[in-house]
Enzyme design. Structure first.
Site, short mmCIF file in Angstrom:
data_model
loop_
_atom_site.label_atom_id
_atom_site.label_comp_id
_atom_site.label_asym_id
_atom_site.label_seq_id
_atom_site.Cartn_x
_atom_site.Cartn_y
_atom_site.Cartn_z
N LYS A 209 76.71 58.20 127.54
CA LYS A 209 76.12 59.30 126.77
C LYS A 209 74.64 59.47 127.11
O LYS A 209 74.17 60.59 127.36
CB LYS A 209 76.29 59.03 125.26
CG LYS A 209 77.74 59.15 124.82
CD LYS A 209 78.02 58.63 123.41
CE LYS A 209 79.53 58.66 123.16
NZ LYS A 209 79.94 58.15 121.85
N GLN B 40 77.29 55.16 116.79
CA GLN B 40 78.46 54.73 117.57
C GLN B 40 79.40 53.88 116.71
O GLN B 40 78.97 52.92 116.06
CB GLN B 40 78.00 53.95 118.80
CG GLN B 40 79.13 53.54 119.74
CD GLN B 40 79.79 54.73 120.42
OE1 GLN B 40 79.13 55.68 120.85
NE2 GLN B 40 81.12 54.72 120.52
N ASP C 116 78.73 64.53 116.10
CA ASP C 116 80.09 63.99 116.19
C ASP C 116 81.06 64.76 115.30
O ASP C 116 82.28 64.54 115.35
CB ASP C 116 80.11 62.51 115.77
CG ASP C 116 80.28 61.57 116.96
OD1 ASP C 116 80.59 62.08 118.06
OD2 ASP C 116 80.11 60.35 116.79
#
Ligand SMILES: NC(=O)c1ccc[n+]([C@@H]2O[C@H](COP(=O)([O-])OP(=O)(O)OC[C@H]3O[C@@H](n4cnc5c(N)ncnc54)[C@H](OP(=O)(O)O)[C@@H]3O)[C@@H](O)[C@H]2O)c1
Length: 304
Positions: free
Chosen positions: A52, A96, A119
């Site tokens: 990422k 994460q 997200d």
């Protein structure tokens, strides 16, 4: 011959468009920024996060990788998220997963500002998605829609069956397909006679987390199969169950001691009209859509 839907090419095209948008924003004095919070040391998470951060750099997006130790408390993470919510150069905040067990992941995710929730996991964004309002949608299901659209596969009016109802894949995938005017059925572990339902699917999305679970008899010939699953096969026995006699896979297995298979049995792809391979399909879209969401969040927050 079933058509292989190539995640590599599609992800590259999306990233190229994102890079163009980043350049256009730079001309207006805006540089999108993503904060990635990685708690502790989970090997797989470290690999994902590295990807990422590297992709941000490739596309001209600012990134800030924050790595609290695995002793961090829920309260400390909440303070960190609050600080990121306040930082103007940060447009997206990504925590994460998985988080260490002692941390209340839901509380932490809910603390992310919906405007920076790249997200797409905040209940506000899930609700907006369901209500058909502009929303930051979860990256993997958003990638599923991009694969279908960019491959010229008609969604409107088709029977779409999604197997799996997680908040991160199944449910949002179903909502996005509905938004595209598919007739959508969601299946899960309590669904009766699953094969009878999946055989109705013109578009079958598998997001189950079980290796090769969708077998040929569960597939309508000619269907489009989107395999979201990523399952690692570590033993020879597991390998032979799916890839016995497959020389290419054999080479990977010999080299790495493992290989991956999706939630769809490779033999089922042979019946498909089109399908996403594993690896090389949906998995590659997730980071591309994260980048797209970051740029979108940067624009939305500034009313651009
Ligand atoms: N970047 C990517 O490509 C990406 C991103 C995320 C996930 N994934 C992969 O996608 C897969 C699914 O991930 P997830 O996070 O959605 O998993 P998850 O949270 O474990 O959800 C799995 C879903 O499958 C359903 N299910 C389990 N066993 C079933 C059965 N026997 N029959 C019918 N449905 C069944 C479950 O039903 P219940 O709700 O009834 O338990 C649940 O809704 C995994 O392989 C994961 O690795 C890939």
């Amino acid at each position: 011959m079933p058509k292989k839907l190539d995640g590599v090419t599609i992800a590259a095209a999306i990233k190229q468009q994102v890079a163009e948008e980043v350049r256009a924003l730079a001309a207006q004095g805006v540089r999108p920024g993503l904060a990635v919070v990685l708690v502790g040391h989970v090997a797989a998470s470290e690999i994902y996060v590295r990807g990422k951060v590297q992709t941000c750099a490739d596309l001209g997006i600012y990134s800030d990788l924050i790595t609290p130790p695995d002793t961090t408390t829920t309260e400390e993470l909440l303070d960190l998220v609050a600080a990121l919510n306040d930082r103007d150069e940060i447009d997206g905040v990504l925590v994460q997963l998985p988080l260490p067990k002692h941390i209340d992941a839901k509380v932490v995710l809910d603390a992310i500002s919906p405007a920076k929730d790249v997200d797409g996991l905040h209940p506000m964004n899930a609700g907006r998605l369901q209500a058909g309002r502009p929303a930051l949608a979860p990256c993997t299901p958003a990638g599923v829609i991009e694969i279908l659209k960019r491959s010229g596969i008609v969604i409107a009016g088709q029977n779409a069956v999604v197997v799996g109802r997680s908040d991160i894949v199944g449910k949002p995938a179903a909502m996005l397909l509905l938004q595209e005017n598919a007739t959508v059925t969601i299946c899960h572990s309590k669904t009766r006679d699953l094969g009878a339902v999946t055989r109705q699917a013109d578009i079958l999305v598998a997001a189950i987390g079980r290796p090769g679970f969708i077998t040929p008899e569960m597939v309508k010939p000619g269907a489009t199969i989107i395999d979201v699953g990523i399952n690692r096969l570590n033993t020879r026995e597991e390998f032979d169950q799916f890839f016995a006699g497959n020389a290419k896979r054999e080479a990977t297995f010999a080299k790495r001691g493992s290989t991956i298979v999706g939630d769809v049995h490779p033999a089922a792809f042979e019946l498909a009209g089109a399908y996403t391979p594993v690896p090389g399909g949906v998995g590659l879209l997730t980071i591309a859509m994260l980048m797209a969401n970051t740029v979108r969040a940067a624009k939305m927050r500034r009313g651009l």
